[in-house]
Scaffold this motif. Structure first.
Motif, PDB file in Angstrom:
ATOM      1  N   GLY A 432       0.797  -1.215   0.000  1.00  0.00           N
ATOM      2  CA  GLY A 432       0.000   0.000   0.000  1.00  0.00           C
ATOM      3  C   GLY A 432       0.829   1.264   0.000  1.00  0.00           C
ATOM      4  N   LYS A 433       2.142   1.122  -0.046  1.00  0.00           N
ATOM      5  CA  LYS A 433       3.012   2.287  -0.075  1.00  0.00           C
ATOM      6  C   LYS A 433       3.079   2.855  -1.492  1.00  0.00           C
ATOM      7  N   ILE A 434       3.185   4.177  -1.593  1.00  0.00           N
ATOM      8  CA  ILE A 434       3.293   4.762  -2.918  1.00  0.00           C
ATOM      9  C   ILE A 434       4.722   4.597  -3.425  1.00  0.00           C
ATOM     10  N   LEU A 435       4.879   4.615  -4.735  1.00  0.00           N
ATOM     11  CA  LEU A 435       6.169   4.315  -5.357  1.00  0.00           C
ATOM     12  C   LEU A 435       7.271   5.253  -4.896  1.00  0.00           C
ATOM     13  N   LYS A 436       6.969   6.519  -4.820  1.00  0.00           N
ATOM     14  CA  LYS A 436       8.003   7.491  -4.434  1.00  0.00           C
ATOM     15  C   LYS A 436       8.578   7.170  -3.062  1.00  0.00           C
ATOM     16  N   ASP A 437       7.711   6.802  -2.122  1.00  0.00           N
ATOM     17  CA  ASP A 437       8.194   6.468  -0.775  1.00  0.00           C
ATOM     18  C   ASP A 437       9.066   5.221  -0.799  1.00  0.00           C
ATOM     19  N   LEU A 438       8.716   4.236  -1.614  1.00  0.00           N
ATOM     20  CA  LEU A 438       9.540   3.021  -1.708  1.00  0.00           C
ATOM     21  C   LEU A 438      10.918   3.322  -2.277  1.00  0.00           C
ATOM     22  N   LEU A 439      10.983   4.169  -3.306  1.00  0.00           N
ATOM     23  CA  LEU A 439      12.283   4.517  -3.909  1.00  0.00           C
ATOM     24  C   LEU A 439      13.193   5.188  -2.894  1.00  0.00           C
ATOM     25  N   ILE A 440      12.629   6.063  -2.083  1.00  0.00           N
ATOM     26  CA  ILE A 440      13.437   6.763  -1.075  1.00  0.00           C
ATOM     27  C   ILE A 440      13.810   5.806   0.042  1.00  0.00           C
ATOM     28  N   GLU A 441      12.842   4.988   0.453  1.00  0.00           N
ATOM     29  CA  GLU A 441      13.091   4.030   1.541  1.00  0.00           C
ATOM     30  C   GLU A 441      14.190   3.056   1.182  1.00  0.00           C
ATOM     31  N   LYS A 442      14.244   2.589  -0.062  1.00  0.00           N
ATOM     32  CA  LYS A 442      15.252   1.632  -0.502  1.00  0.00           C
ATOM     33  C   LYS A 442      16.546   2.313  -0.950  1.00  0.00           C
ATOM     34  N   LYS A 443      16.573   3.661  -0.802  1.00  0.00           N
ATOM     35  CA  LYS A 443      17.739   4.468  -1.165  1.00  0.00           C
ATOM     36  C   LYS A 443      18.155   4.271  -2.627  1.00  0.00           C
ATOM     37  N   LEU A 444      17.157   4.006  -3.462  1.00  0.00           N
ATOM     38  CA  LEU A 444      17.435   3.897  -4.897  1.00  0.00           C
ATOM     39  C   LEU A 444      17.641   5.268  -5.517  1.00  0.00           C
ATOM     40  N   PHE A 445      16.924   6.261  -4.972  1.00  0.00           N
ATOM     41  CA  PHE A 445      17.045   7.625  -5.462  1.00  0.00           C
ATOM     42  C   PHE A 445      16.872   8.575  -4.292  1.00  0.00           C
ATOM     43  N   SER A 446      17.429   9.772  -4.454  1.00  0.00           N
ATOM     44  CA  SER A 446      17.219  10.805  -3.441  1.00  0.00           C
ATOM     45  C   SER A 446      15.780  11.307  -3.555  1.00  0.00           C
ATOM     46  N   PRO A 447      15.277  11.979  -2.525  1.00  0.00           N
ATOM     47  CA  PRO A 447      13.921  12.517  -2.611  1.00  0.00           C
ATOM     48  C   PRO A 447      13.721  13.409  -3.838  1.00  0.00           C
ATOM     49  N   ASP A 448      14.707  14.235  -4.150  1.00  0.00           N
ATOM     50  CA  ASP A 448      14.564  15.110  -5.321  1.00  0.00           C
ATOM     51  C   ASP A 448      14.535  14.315  -6.616  1.00  0.00           C
ATOM     52  N   GLU A 449      15.409  13.284  -6.691  1.00  0.00           N
ATOM     53  CA  GLU A 449      15.438  12.447  -7.899  1.00  0.00           C
ATOM     54  C   GLU A 449      14.125  11.674  -8.069  1.00  0.00           C
ATOM     55  N   ALA A 450      13.653  11.123  -6.964  1.00  0.00           N
ATOM     56  CA  ALA A 450      12.391  10.375  -7.023  1.00  0.00           C
ATOM     57  C   ALA A 450      11.241  11.274  -7.473  1.00  0.00           C
ATOM     58  N   GLU A 451      11.249  12.500  -6.926  1.00  0.00           N
ATOM     59  CA  GLU A 451      10.212  13.456  -7.297  1.00  0.00           C
ATOM     60  C   GLU A 451      10.287  13.794  -8.775  1.00  0.00           C
ATOM     61  N   ARG A 452      11.510  13.978  -9.274  1.00  0.00           N
ATOM     62  CA  ARG A 452      11.687  14.353 -10.666  1.00  0.00           C
ATOM     63  C   ARG A 452      11.305  13.209 -11.601  1.00  0.00           C
ATOM     64  N   ILE A 453      11.763  11.994 -11.302  1.00  0.00           N
ATOM     65  CA  ILE A 453      11.514  10.847 -12.180  1.00  0.00           C
ATOM     66  C   ILE A 453      10.032  10.499 -12.236  1.00  0.00           C
ATOM     67  N   LEU A 454       9.358  10.587 -11.098  1.00  0.00           N
ATOM     68  CA  LEU A 454       7.944  10.202 -11.030  1.00  0.00           C
ATOM     69  C   LEU A 454       6.990  11.371 -11.231  1.00  0.00           C
ATOM     70  N   ASP A 455       7.520  12.511 -11.652  1.00  0.00           N
ATOM     71  CA  ASP A 455       6.664  13.668 -11.920  1.00  0.00           C
ATOM     72  C   ASP A 455       5.780  13.355 -13.136  1.00  0.00           C
ATOM     73  N   PRO A 456       4.450  13.295 -12.949  1.00  0.00           N
ATOM     74  CA  PRO A 456       3.574  12.955 -14.061  1.00  0.00           C
ATOM     75  C   PRO A 456       3.731  13.873 -15.270  1.00  0.00           C
ATOM     76  N   LYS A 457       4.106  15.137 -15.033  1.00  0.00           N
ATOM     77  CA  LYS A 457       4.245  16.072 -16.148  1.00  0.00           C
ATOM     78  C   LYS A 457       5.347  15.626 -17.115  1.00  0.00           C
ATOM     79  N   SER A 458       6.361  14.915 -16.584  1.00  0.00           N
ATOM     80  CA  SER A 458       7.451  14.457 -17.437  1.00  0.00           C
ATOM     81  C   SER A 458       7.041  13.254 -18.286  1.00  0.00           C
ATOM     82  N   MET A 459       5.884  12.685 -18.006  1.00  0.00           N
ATOM     83  CA  MET A 459       5.451  11.457 -18.685  1.00  0.00           C
ATOM     84  C   MET A 459       4.458  11.736 -19.809  1.00  0.00           C
ATOM     85  N   ILE A 460       4.082  12.998 -20.014  1.00  0.00           N
ATOM     86  CA  ILE A 460       3.083  13.292 -21.057  1.00  0.00           C
ATOM     87  C   ILE A 460       3.686  14.207 -22.123  1.00  0.00           C
TER      88      ILE A 460
END
Length: 460
Positions: A432-460
């Motif tokens: 039930g965790k959102i993807l951004k929180d999992l990326l930060i929790e697993k230290k795959l990306f920094s909070p800023d990187e996670a925010e940037r990669i998962l920004d919906p505006k970048s996907m359209i």
């Protein structure tokens, strides 16, 4: 007690209502076909009257119809065109083959009314005869398919195209209004990559534009008339100049570019133009069902559904549940479109009934195509005015669903690969965790990187 007069035809005497302008052959059809209570619409009757006026003018110009009789017929036809004698057209839509009864209904009405105009009595065929004068140079077999094409072309321009143009305008307005609203896309009713809400409406607009263009292209086949082919296409009993003069007069009266078909045999053996129009009306109905179904789904709720859109409330939705509001306009549109699809099936089956020199099933073809145009035109206008124009976006719910969408994980493919991204999506679903929180929790990306990669505006 109803009063009657005695009318006669080649089979003998028939009792006809005293005030009727129609005669024996129409009355026989009334008695033989008490089927539905449905009648061919005024648009069809009007087209018949235009054809009869054109025929009278042409026969007069060719010197085969007395000028006085022609003028009487034309004046009577003009009254029918103005809607003056609608109650006189009494033959059921499900009638004798090819529309002979329908043709005789207008022949008899015009003959009787022309007789009155010329100083005689209604029903006095010694003044103007329904067959010899009103039907001169014609047959049911060429006038009924001509009336179908004239009335269908007229109704496309007067009712359906205006409704479609209004719909397209409002869809474009919504496309612009919702351009900045980014939402979760859905394919197979499952989470998909983000999309602009405006882009969904752009898709709706494109589908409607496409079928409108197809209708406009098919319209050209409506303008080729086989009038003058008479019984089987040979033009028997018609003056050589009759067809050109009559069709020119029809074009003048309607303001539409009707011309003579080069192949009267094909025109009378088939109902190609009506078949094509009906097919495009079915396609339009399919697109409208898709749109109405989408809007019902996106507005479902208001608490237990998607509730991304809010529809205008037009009436209470339940006789037992207080405060319930249903998507009644959208449901209405779906029902209309279901009828149109059924009408096309009827048209298809009736068109198959063509045999040798004529299609005997023409009345039901004309009835169904014209009904489809009428109910689509009315339904589209109601949908546009009472629903589409007032739809609003529920941005709070849209954002909430977007943030929970598992398909945001698609943006991770270039960074960690498809399989690792799929594993993260599975974990997000299970925990039930959102993807951004999992990326930060697993230290795959920094909070800023996670925010940037998962920004919906970048996907359209």
């Amino acid at each position: 007690m109803d009063k009657f007069r005695i009318a006669r035809d080649t089979l003998g005497e028939v009792r006809v209502p005293e005030d009727a302008y129609y005669g024996a052959q129409t009355q026989r059809a009334v008695e033989n076909f008490p089927i539905s209570g449905l009648r061919l619409p005024f648009s069809f009757i009007k087209a018949q009257a235009i054809i009869k006026a054109g025929a009278a003018y042409a026969n007069k110009e060719c010197g085969v119809l007395d000028n006085q009789k022609a003028e009487g017929i034309i004046k009577a036809a003009d009254e029918v065109i103005a809607g003056k004698w609608n109650e006189q057209f009494v033959v059921d839509a499900y009638q004798a083959g090819a529309g002979t009864s329908q043709n005789m209904n207008i022949n008899e009405v015009l003959a009787s009314r022309a007789a009155e105009i010329l100083g005689g009595k209604r029903g006095d065929y010694s003044i103007v005869h329904p067959n010899d004068d009103v039907n001169m140079s014609q047959s049911t077999n060429d006038t009924i398919p001509t009336a179908i094409q004239v009335s269908v072309a007229d109704q496309l321009h007067k009712t359906l195209y205006p409704a479609l143009n209004k719909l397209l305008d409002v869809l474009e307005e919504k496309e612009k209004e919702f351009h900045g609203v980014i939402k979760a896309g859905r394919t197979h009713l499952q989470d998909a990559v983000p999309i602009r809400l405006g882009s969904e409406f752009k898709g709706y607009r494109g589908a409607i534009e496409s079928v409108k263009h197809a209708l406009e292209h098919t319209e050209a086949s409506l303008y080729l008339l086989g009038l003058g082919g008479n019984a089987v296409g040979t033009g028997i009993n018609a003056h050589k100049d009759y067809a050109d003069l009559a069709i020119k007069e029809i074009a003048k009266r309607t303001g539409l570019p009707f011309s003579k078909s080069e192949n009267t045999y094909a025109f009378m053996q088939n109902t190609n133009a009506a078949i094509r129009v009906s097919g495009h009306l079915k396609e339009l109905a399919i697109h409208l069902i898709k749109i109405s179904s989408d809007l019902r789904l996106l507005s479902s709720g208001p608490r237990t559904g998607l509730a991304e859109l809010t529809l205008p409330a037009v009436q209470p939705g339940s006789s037992i549940m207080p405060g319930k509001i249903n998507p009644v306009i959208l449901e209405n549109l779906y029902m209309i479109c279901s009828q149109v699809i059924g009408n096309d099936t009827c048209v298809t089956t009736a068109a198959i009934g063509s045999q040798l020199e004529i299609n005997p099933m023409m009345p039901v073809i004309g009835f169904n195509v014209l009904q489809s145009i009428t109910i689509l035109s009315n339904g589209i206008m109601i949908f546009t005015e009472k629903c589409l124009k007032e739809i609003t976006a529920n941005k709070k719910n849209i954002e909430a669903w977007l943030n929970q969408s598992l398909s945001l994980v698609t943006a991770l493919n270039p960074h960690i690969g498809y399989e690792k991204a799929a594993a993260l999506a599975k974990e997000s679903f299970e925990t039930g965790k959102i993807l951004k929180d999992l990326l930060i929790e697993k230290k795959l990306f920094s909070p800023d990187e996670a925010e940037r990669i998962l920004d919906p505006k970048s996907m359209i």
